[in-house]
Design an enzyme around this catalytic site. Structure first.
Site, PDB file in Angstrom:
ATOM      1  N   CYS A   4       0.745  -1.463   0.271  1.00 29.87           N
ATOM      2  CA  CYS A   4      -0.149   0.249   0.058  1.00 29.87           C
ATOM      3  C   CYS A   4       0.907   1.201  -0.064  1.00 29.87           C
ATOM      4  O   CYS A   4       1.762   1.212   0.574  1.00 29.87           O
ATOM      5  CB  CYS A   4      -0.821   0.280   0.931  1.00 29.87           C
ATOM      6  SG  CYS A   4      -1.586   1.416   1.596  1.00 29.87           S
ATOM      7  N   CYS A   7       0.675   3.485   3.581  1.00 25.24           N
ATOM      8  CA  CYS A   7       1.696   2.646   4.251  1.00 25.24           C
ATOM      9  C   CYS A   7       3.178   2.724   4.332  1.00 25.24           C
ATOM     10  O   CYS A   7       3.534   2.392   5.300  1.00 25.24           O
ATOM     11  CB  CYS A   7       0.877   1.214   4.419  1.00 25.24           C
ATOM     12  SG  CYS A   7      -0.785   0.467   5.138  1.00 25.24           S
ATOM     13  N   ASP A  30      -0.400  16.687  -0.567  1.00 22.70           N
ATOM     14  CA  ASP A  30      -0.918  15.720  -2.212  1.00 22.70           C
ATOM     15  C   ASP A  30       0.241  15.786  -3.369  1.00 22.70           C
ATOM     16  O   ASP A  30       1.325  17.005  -3.560  1.00 22.70           O
ATOM     17  CB  ASP A  30      -2.102  16.199  -2.786  1.00 22.70           C
ATOM     18  CG  ASP A  30      -2.721  15.262  -3.797  1.00 22.70           C
ATOM     19  OD1 ASP A  30      -3.922  14.389  -3.521  1.00 22.70           O
ATOM     20  OD2 ASP A  30      -2.682  15.326  -5.049  1.00 22.70           O
ATOM     21  N   HIS A  46      -3.393   0.957   8.895  1.00 18.20           N
ATOM     22  CA  HIS A  46      -4.730   0.700   7.074  1.00 18.20           C
ATOM     23  C   HIS A  46      -5.654   0.661   7.061  1.00 18.20           C
ATOM     24  O   HIS A  46      -5.864  -0.045   8.117  1.00 18.20           O
ATOM     25  CB  HIS A  46      -3.417  -0.083   6.674  1.00 18.20           C
ATOM     26  CG  HIS A  46      -4.104  -0.615   5.122  1.00 18.20           C
ATOM     27  ND1 HIS A  46      -3.846   0.118   4.264  1.00 18.20           N
ATOM     28  CD2 HIS A  46      -5.914  -1.281   5.002  1.00 18.20           C
ATOM     29  CE1 HIS A  46      -4.688  -0.634   2.836  1.00 18.20           C
ATOM     30  NE2 HIS A  46      -5.640  -1.621   3.082  1.00 18.20           N
ATOM     31  N   ASN A  86     -13.410  10.570  -1.096  1.00 20.45           N
ATOM     32  CA  ASN A  86     -13.408   9.674  -2.616  1.00 20.45           C
ATOM     33  C   ASN A  86     -13.518   8.220  -1.670  1.00 20.45           C
ATOM     34  O   ASN A  86     -12.802   7.925  -1.194  1.00 20.45           O
ATOM     35  CB  ASN A  86     -12.986  10.148  -3.874  1.00 20.45           C
ATOM     36  CG  ASN A  86     -12.962  10.519  -3.980  1.00 20.45           C
ATOM     37  OD1 ASN A  86     -12.810  11.797  -4.352  1.00 20.45           O
ATOM     38  ND2 ASN A  86     -11.180  11.670  -4.617  1.00 20.45           N
ATOM     39  N   HIS A  97      -6.252   3.012   0.905  1.00 22.30           N
ATOM     40  CA  HIS A  97      -5.999   4.081   1.818  1.00 22.30           C
ATOM     41  C   HIS A  97      -6.760   4.722   2.758  1.00 22.30           C
ATOM     42  O   HIS A  97      -6.241   6.444   1.648  1.00 22.30           O
ATOM     43  CB  HIS A  97      -4.174   3.609   2.511  1.00 22.30           C
ATOM     44  CG  HIS A  97      -4.315   4.172   3.714  1.00 22.30           C
ATOM     45  ND1 HIS A  97      -2.620   2.871   3.814  1.00 22.30           N
ATOM     46  CD2 HIS A  97      -4.299   5.103   4.396  1.00 22.30           C
ATOM     47  CE1 HIS A  97      -2.933   3.309   6.022  1.00 22.30           C
ATOM     48  NE2 HIS A  97      -3.201   4.671   5.759  1.00 22.30           N
ATOM     49  N   HIS A  99      -8.203   7.991   3.579  1.00 30.14           N
ATOM     50  CA  HIS A  99      -7.652   9.608   3.752  1.00 30.14           C
ATOM     51  C   HIS A  99      -8.308  10.943   3.162  1.00 30.14           C
ATOM     52  O   HIS A  99      -9.644  10.225   2.625  1.00 30.14           O
ATOM     53  CB  HIS A  99      -6.077   9.747   1.898  1.00 30.14           C
ATOM     54  CG  HIS A  99      -6.568   9.800   1.112  1.00 30.14           C
ATOM     55  ND1 HIS A  99      -7.001   7.712   0.341  1.00 30.14           N
ATOM     56  CD2 HIS A  99      -6.730  10.085   0.122  1.00 30.14           C
ATOM     57  CE1 HIS A  99      -7.433   8.280  -0.521  1.00 30.14           C
ATOM     58  NE2 HIS A  99      -7.649   8.988  -1.051  1.00 30.14           N
ATOM     59  N   HIS A 101      -9.120  14.701   1.887  1.00 24.53           N
ATOM     60  CA  HIS A 101      -7.771  15.634   1.378  1.00 24.53           C
ATOM     61  C   HIS A 101      -8.437  16.800   2.150  1.00 24.53           C
ATOM     62  O   HIS A 101      -9.443  17.331   1.966  1.00 24.53           O
ATOM     63  CB  HIS A 101      -8.896  15.882  -0.332  1.00 24.53           C
ATOM     64  CG  HIS A 101      -8.694  15.027  -0.675  1.00 24.53           C
ATOM     65  ND1 HIS A 101      -7.204  14.975  -1.975  1.00 24.53           N
ATOM     66  CD2 HIS A 101      -9.045  13.143  -1.152  1.00 24.53           C
ATOM     67  CE1 HIS A 101      -7.628  13.794  -2.539  1.00 24.53           C
ATOM     68  NE2 HIS A 101      -8.134  12.535  -1.907  1.00 24.53           N
TER      69      HIS A 101
HETATM   70  P1  AMP Z   1      -8.231   9.422  -4.160  1.00 20.41           P
HETATM   71  O1  AMP Z   1      -8.294   9.489  -5.538  1.00 20.41           O
HETATM   72  O2  AMP Z   1      -9.360  10.339  -3.567  1.00 20.41           O
HETATM   73  O3  AMP Z   1      -7.839   8.619  -3.782  1.00 20.41           O
HETATM   74  O4  AMP Z   1      -6.625  10.561  -4.271  1.00 20.41           O
HETATM   75  C1  AMP Z   1      -5.984   9.994  -4.275  1.00 20.41           C
HETATM   76  C2  AMP Z   1      -4.669  10.835  -3.976  1.00 20.41           C
HETATM   77  O5  AMP Z   1      -3.478  10.451  -3.474  1.00 20.41           O
HETATM   78  C3  AMP Z   1      -4.000  11.953  -5.262  1.00 20.41           C
HETATM   79  O6  AMP Z   1      -4.848  13.326  -5.104  1.00 20.41           O
HETATM   80  C4  AMP Z   1      -3.073  11.597  -5.200  1.00 20.41           C
HETATM   81  O7  AMP Z   1      -2.317  12.630  -5.971  1.00 20.41           O
HETATM   82  C5  AMP Z   1      -2.213  11.352  -4.587  1.00 20.41           C
HETATM   83  N1  AMP Z   1      -1.093  10.667  -4.161  1.00 20.41           N
HETATM   84  C6  AMP Z   1      -0.809   9.245  -5.327  1.00 20.41           C
HETATM   85  N2  AMP Z   1       0.332   9.224  -4.683  1.00 20.41           N
HETATM   86  C7  AMP Z   1       0.565  10.298  -3.577  1.00 20.41           C
HETATM   87  C8  AMP Z   1       1.818  10.348  -2.631  1.00 20.41           C
HETATM   88  N3  AMP Z   1       3.293   9.169  -3.055  1.00 20.41           N
HETATM   89  N4  AMP Z   1       2.611  11.106  -2.329  1.00 20.41           N
HETATM   90  C9  AMP Z   1       1.455  12.225  -2.194  1.00 20.41           C
HETATM   91  N5  AMP Z   1       0.152  11.864  -2.872  1.00 20.41           N
HETATM   92  C10 AMP Z   1      -0.065  10.894  -3.804  1.00 20.41           C
HETATM   93 ZN    ZN Z   2      -2.360   1.477   3.181  1.00 23.48          ZN
END
Ligand code: AMP
Ligand code: ZN
Length: 116
Positions: A4, A7, A30, A46, A86, A97, A99, A101
């Site tokens: 993940c 993670c 982000d 997780h 989301n 995982h 999160h 925003h």
């Molecule tokens: P979601 O569509 O809500 O799952 O959003 C996932 C978010 O994770 C997106 O806005 C990506 O730009 C962000 N993201 C993906 N990989 C990374 C990373 N390694 N570091 C920071 N943000 C990330």
């Molecule tokens: Zn995770």
């Protein structure tokens, strides 16, 4: 969860620009910001999504929300912000995982959703 991506950020296996951390949650910028302030807040444990939370997760979920204003203010969005979580296929969740925003900045973030 060894495969993940979030993670891996918790474990330090991949880098992130951390902006807040305590025993239970981590916040980082982000990688592809949609607004001048775009921070992700995650539980260190997780949890795949809001669709899989249990009653045991209530404290950490509360902490994620209760910390959002402090994070937003510190990162340059002192006059408000938007929270987005989301969830699943319909919510178009990309990272499995949980999160939140936090999006904001000096100007209003725009309409909530494109109307159908
Ligand atoms: P979601 O569509 O809500 O799952 O959003 C996932 C978010 O994770 C997106 O806005 C990506 O730009 C962000 N993201 C993906 N990989 C990374 C990373 N390694 N570091 C920071 N943000 C990330
Ligand atoms: Zn995770």
């Amino acid at each position: 969860m060894s495969d993940c991506i979030f993670c891996k950020i918790v474990d330090g296996r991949i880098p992130a620009k951390k902006v807040y951390e305590d025993d239970d949650i981590l916040a980082f910028n982000d990688i592809n910001p949609a607004r001048p302030v775009h921070v992700l807040v995650i539980p260190k444990k997780h949890i795949a999504s809001l669709a899989t939370v249990t009653a045991d997760d209530t404290p950490v979920l509360g902490k994620m929300l209760a910390t959002a204003n402090e994070i937003a203010t510190a990162q340059g969005s002192p006059d408000g912000f938007r929270i987005i979580i989301n969830t699943g296929r319909v919510g178009q969740q990309e990272v499995q995982h949980l999160h939140i925003h936090i999006v904001g900045g000096p100007d209003p973030v725009g309409p909530m959703l494109k109307r159908i």
